[in-house]
Design an enzyme around this catalytic site. Structure first.
Site, PDB file in Angstrom:
ATOM      1  N   ASP A  35       1.056  -1.470   0.446  1.00 58.26           N
ATOM      2  CA  ASP A  35       0.398   0.098   0.233  1.00 58.26           C
ATOM      3  C   ASP A  35       0.627   1.206   0.121  1.00 58.26           C
ATOM      4  O   ASP A  35       2.196   1.407   0.750  1.00 58.26           O
ATOM      5  CB  ASP A  35      -0.434  -0.160   1.468  1.00 58.26           C
ATOM      6  CG  ASP A  35      -2.333  -0.828   1.142  1.00 58.26           C
ATOM      7  OD1 ASP A  35      -2.080  -2.161   0.911  1.00 58.26           O
ATOM      8  OD2 ASP A  35      -2.730  -0.594   1.787  1.00 58.26           O
ATOM      9  N   THR A 148      -4.466  -0.902   8.015  1.00 60.04           N
ATOM     10  CA  THR A 148      -4.416  -0.388   8.799  1.00 60.04           C
ATOM     11  C   THR A 148      -3.923   0.392  10.090  1.00 60.04           C
ATOM     12  O   THR A 148      -3.926   1.535  10.226  1.00 60.04           O
ATOM     13  CB  THR A 148      -6.476  -0.714   9.188  1.00 60.04           C
ATOM     14  OG1 THR A 148      -6.944  -0.750   7.874  1.00 60.04           O
ATOM     15  CG2 THR A 148      -6.847   0.477  10.065  1.00 60.04           C
ATOM     16  N   GLU A 168      -4.196   0.184  -2.138  1.00 56.59           N
ATOM     17  CA  GLU A 168      -3.698  -0.614  -2.341  1.00 56.59           C
ATOM     18  C   GLU A 168      -3.256  -0.371  -3.462  1.00 56.59           C
ATOM     19  O   GLU A 168      -3.359   0.275  -4.555  1.00 56.59           O
ATOM     20  CB  GLU A 168      -4.667  -2.434  -2.815  1.00 56.59           C
ATOM     21  CG  GLU A 168      -5.276  -1.979  -1.334  1.00 56.59           C
ATOM     22  CD  GLU A 168      -6.127  -1.415  -1.767  1.00 56.59           C
ATOM     23  OE1 GLU A 168      -7.059  -0.500  -2.483  1.00 56.59           O
ATOM     24  OE2 GLU A 168      -7.605  -1.895  -0.740  1.00 56.59           O
ATOM     25  N   HIS A 258      -2.573 -20.432  26.133  1.00 56.84           N
ATOM     26  CA  HIS A 258      -4.023 -20.300  27.045  1.00 56.84           C
ATOM     27  C   HIS A 258      -4.708 -19.382  27.331  1.00 56.84           C
ATOM     28  O   HIS A 258      -4.367 -18.762  28.622  1.00 56.84           O
ATOM     29  CB  HIS A 258      -3.827 -21.300  28.540  1.00 56.84           C
ATOM     30  CG  HIS A 258      -5.289 -22.367  28.473  1.00 56.84           C
ATOM     31  ND1 HIS A 258      -5.292 -23.921  28.011  1.00 56.84           N
ATOM     32  CD2 HIS A 258      -5.899 -21.796  29.371  1.00 56.84           C
ATOM     33  CE1 HIS A 258      -6.080 -24.002  28.633  1.00 56.84           C
ATOM     34  NE2 HIS A 258      -6.750 -23.174  29.835  1.00 56.84           N
ATOM     35  N   SER A 260      -7.988 -18.492  29.354  1.00 57.22           N
ATOM     36  CA  SER A 260      -8.705 -18.488  30.449  1.00 57.22           C
ATOM     37  C   SER A 260     -10.372 -19.160  30.395  1.00 57.22           C
ATOM     38  O   SER A 260     -10.968 -18.724  29.249  1.00 57.22           O
ATOM     39  CB  SER A 260      -8.529 -17.392  31.450  1.00 57.22           C
ATOM     40  OG  SER A 260      -9.408 -15.949  31.119  1.00 57.22           O
ATOM     41  N   CYS A 274     -10.924 -27.099  28.134  1.00 59.45           N
ATOM     42  CA  CYS A 274     -10.101 -26.280  28.417  1.00 59.45           C
ATOM     43  C   CYS A 274      -9.059 -26.958  29.011  1.00 59.45           C
ATOM     44  O   CYS A 274      -7.922 -26.886  29.478  1.00 59.45           O
ATOM     45  CB  CYS A 274     -10.530 -24.749  28.464  1.00 59.45           C
ATOM     46  SG  CYS A 274     -11.813 -24.328  26.767  1.00 59.45           S
ATOM     47  N   ASP A 333     -13.604 -16.010  16.711  1.00 62.04           N
ATOM     48  CA  ASP A 333     -12.290 -16.248  17.641  1.00 62.04           C
ATOM     49  C   ASP A 333     -11.882 -14.323  17.727  1.00 62.04           C
ATOM     50  O   ASP A 333     -11.705 -14.018  16.958  1.00 62.04           O
ATOM     51  CB  ASP A 333     -11.542 -16.423  17.462  1.00 62.04           C
ATOM     52  CG  ASP A 333     -10.326 -16.995  18.176  1.00 62.04           C
ATOM     53  OD1 ASP A 333     -10.359 -16.621  19.142  1.00 62.04           O
ATOM     54  OD2 ASP A 333      -9.449 -18.260  18.393  1.00 62.04           O
ATOM     55  N   ARG A 335      -9.700 -13.202  19.483  1.00 59.05           N
ATOM     56  CA  ARG A 335      -8.094 -13.280  19.776  1.00 59.05           C
ATOM     57  C   ARG A 335      -7.655 -12.441  19.721  1.00 59.05           C
ATOM     58  O   ARG A 335      -7.519 -12.480  18.388  1.00 59.05           O
ATOM     59  CB  ARG A 335      -7.835 -14.410  20.701  1.00 59.05           C
ATOM     60  CG  ARG A 335      -8.829 -15.217  21.672  1.00 59.05           C
ATOM     61  CD  ARG A 335      -8.754 -16.258  22.100  1.00 59.05           C
ATOM     62  NE  ARG A 335      -8.511 -17.351  21.092  1.00 59.05           N
ATOM     63  CZ  ARG A 335      -8.514 -18.937  21.159  1.00 59.05           C
ATOM     64  NH1 ARG A 335      -7.647 -19.152  21.974  1.00 59.05           N
ATOM     65  NH2 ARG A 335      -8.909 -19.391  20.660  1.00 59.05           N
ATOM     66  N   LYS A 361      -4.276 -19.710  15.546  1.00 55.66           N
ATOM     67  CA  LYS A 361      -2.766 -19.917  16.539  1.00 55.66           C
ATOM     68  C   LYS A 361      -1.697 -19.457  16.743  1.00 55.66           C
ATOM     69  O   LYS A 361      -0.760 -18.504  16.383  1.00 55.66           O
ATOM     70  CB  LYS A 361      -2.803 -20.524  17.801  1.00 55.66           C
ATOM     71  CG  LYS A 361      -2.323 -19.965  19.005  1.00 55.66           C
ATOM     72  CD  LYS A 361      -2.352 -21.049  19.987  1.00 55.66           C
ATOM     73  CE  LYS A 361      -4.354 -20.832  20.596  1.00 55.66           C
ATOM     74  NZ  LYS A 361      -3.975 -21.780  22.040  1.00 55.66           N
TER      75      LYS A 361
END
Length: 405
Positions: A35, A148, A168, A258, A260, A274, A333, A335, A361
Site C-alpha cells: 500500500d 490499517t 492498495e 492458553h 482463561s 480447556c 475467535d 482473540r 494461533k
C-alpha cells in the site's frame, strides 16, 4: 532468488515526518500486497492524485477508535465477514468548505484532513461519501497485523495525530503488485519500502504493552513452577506466565498459549476441553523440564465470561460454538496474540515449540515475529458433552483434532 532489501523503519518514519508517501508490504501468508501510505495531516490533492494514478486501489483513511467515536462513525456492517475483517466505517464526504462532488483530488484531501481536524463535528461529514475511514485497533500492529494499523502507527511515530491515508497498489493489468514490482515502484519514485513485520519488530523493541508486576513460586500437584503476573498497560488486564526451568536466548522453548476458562479450568466443565488441555500442557512441560504456559485473560475466545454463558445458552438451543458467537455479534475467535507475543519476548523467548492444535494461533504468533519451530499436538479424549463442540472446532476452525478415518 535475490533477497529484496527493505528500508529501515526509522528511515520510513522520517519520510512520513517529512510528509512523504511510502510503501508498506504485509506478510506473504496474509494479503501479500503493498500500500501507498502517508500521514493524514500531510495529505494534499497532489498526493491523492498520485495515489489514485499509481496505486489504482481504494483510497482509505485509517483513524483511531477514539476518533471514530468522536465523529460518530459507525462500522459499515455489524458483522464483518470480510476475509481479513478490514474495519470499514460508513464512507464520508466533507460538507461545504469548497467541496462539490466529493471525488476530486481536492475534495478527498479536504475530507481526509477534516477527519483529523479537532474542530470537525459529526454533522460536518456527509454520509455516504467518497472517503472510507478505517477503524484501527488502539494498540496498532501489536494488536492487528494490517495496513490499517500500520498507517496509524507510522503517523503517530512520526509525531502526527494517529491517522493515515492508504491505497492498495495494483499492476497495470489490474492484478495486485507483489514485492518485486513494489521494489521497482519504490525505486522509480524514490519512496521508502518497509514491511509490517519490521514495524512490529521496531515497536516491540522500542515500546512495551505489558509490565511485569510480580513473580512467586508456584508448587502444584503437577510439579513446581514459577508464576509471573503481567499487567496489560492499555487495559489493566492481568495475564499470567507459568514457567518451568531456564533456557538460552535462541533456544526453541515449549510454550502453551492458553485462554482463561473459568468453567473448564476451575469448575471442570465437560462442555469444552480447556481444563484437560491446561493440565496436559503442564504435564508436558514438567516432563520437558522447561517451558511456559501463558494464561491469557481472554475468556471465551475473547468475548468474556458473561457472553460465553450466553453462547452456551444458544448452543443449548441448537447452535454450534461458531454460530453462537456470530449470533451474539462476535467473530468466531475474538482473540489477539500481540500481548502474548510481547510477554514471550519479555521472557526471552523468540523460538517456540508451540503446544496447539490451532493453525490460526500458529499463524498469529508467527505474525508477531516469533518463530514457530514445531507445532506440538495436544491430544485430549472427547466426552459425550463436548464431542459436537470439538467437531465444530475441527470442521469450522481448522483444529487438527478428531482425525477422520
Amino acid at each position: 532468488m535475490e533477497q529484496i532489501k527493505l528500508d529501515s523503519i526509522a528511515d520510513a518514519i522520517e519520510a512520513i515526518r517529512k510528509g512523504e508517501v511510502i510503501i508498506v508490504v504485509d506478510d506473504e501468508d496474509r494479503e501479500n500486497e503493498g500500500d501507498f501510505i502517508c500521514a493524514a495531516e500531510c495529505v494534499t490533492p497532489e498526493i491523492i492524485n498520485f495515489m489514485s494514478k499509481e496505486g489504482r486501489g481504494l483510497i482509505c483513511a485509517p483513524i483511531s477508535e477514539a476518533r471514530c467515536t468522536e465523529l460518530k462513525l459507525d462500522l459499515m456492517v455489524g458483522s464483518n465477514t470480510a476475509t481479513h475483517e478490514t474495519p470499514f466505517t460508513v464512507s464520508v464526504d466533507l460538507l461545504g468548505n469548497g467541496c462539490t462532488t466529493g471525488i476530486s483530488a481536492s475534495d478527498r484531501s479536504k475530507t481526509i484532513r477534516a477527519l483529523v481536524d479537532p474542530d470537525t463535528k459529526p454533522e460536518d461529514l456527509g454520509r455516504p461519501g467518497h472517503i472510507f475511514p478505517l477503524k484501527a485497533k488502539d494498540e496498532g500492529v501489536l494488536r492487528r497485523v494490517g495496513h490499517t494499523e500500520a498507517a496509524v502507527d507510522l503517523a503517530r511515530l512520526a509525531g502526527f495525530k494517529p491517522a493515515g491515508v492508504l491505497i492498495e497498489i495494483m499492476s497495470e493489468d489490474g492484478s495486485m503488485a507483489r514485492l518485486p514490482e513494489l521494489k521497482q515502484i519504490a525505486t522509480k519514485f524514490n519512496l521508502k519500502l518497509i514491511s509490517i513485520k519490521d514495524l512490529i519488530e521496531y515497536r516491540l523493541t522500542h515500546e512495551s504493552l505489558v509490565k511485569r508486576e510480580i513473580g512467586v513460586d508456584m508448587p502444584t500437584n503437577l510439579g513446581d513452577f514459577d508464576l509471573i503476573a503481567f499487567r496489560q498497560i492499555s487495559t489493566g488486564e492481568v495475564h499470567l506466565a507459568l514457567i518451568k526451568g531456564t533456557w538460552e536466548k535462541d533456544e526453541p522453548v515449549m510454550v502453551r498459549v492458553h485462554s482463561s476458562c473459568v468453567t473448564g479450568d476451575i469448575f471442570g466443565s465437560c462442555r469444552c476441553d480447556c481444563g484437560p488441555q491446561l493440565h496436559k500442557a503442564m504435564e508436558m512441560i514438567q516432563q520437558e523440564g522447561k517451558g511456559v504456559i501463558l494464561y491469557m485473560n481472554q475468556e471465551g475466545r475473547g468475548i468474556g465470561l458473561l457472553n460465553k454463558l450466553k453462547a452456551y445458552k444458544l448452543q443449548e438451543q441448537g447452535r454450534d460454538t461458531v454460530e453462537a458467537n456470530l449470533e451474539l455479534g462476535f467473530k468466531m475467535d475474538q482473540r489477539d496474540y500481540g500481548t502474548g507475543a510481547q510477554i514471550l519476548r519479555d521472557l526471552n523467548i523468540s523460538k517456540l515449540r508451540l503446544i496447539t492444535n490451532n493453525p490460526v494461533k500458529r499463524a498469529a504468533l508467527a505474525g508477531y515475529g516469533l518463530e514457530i519451530t514445531e507445532a506440538v499436538p495436544i491430544e485430549i479424549p472427547s466426552n459425550p458433552h463436548n464431542l459436537e463442540y470439538l467437531k465444530t472446532k475441527r470442521d469450522k476452525m481448522g483444529h487438527t483434532i478428531l482425525k477422520k478415518d
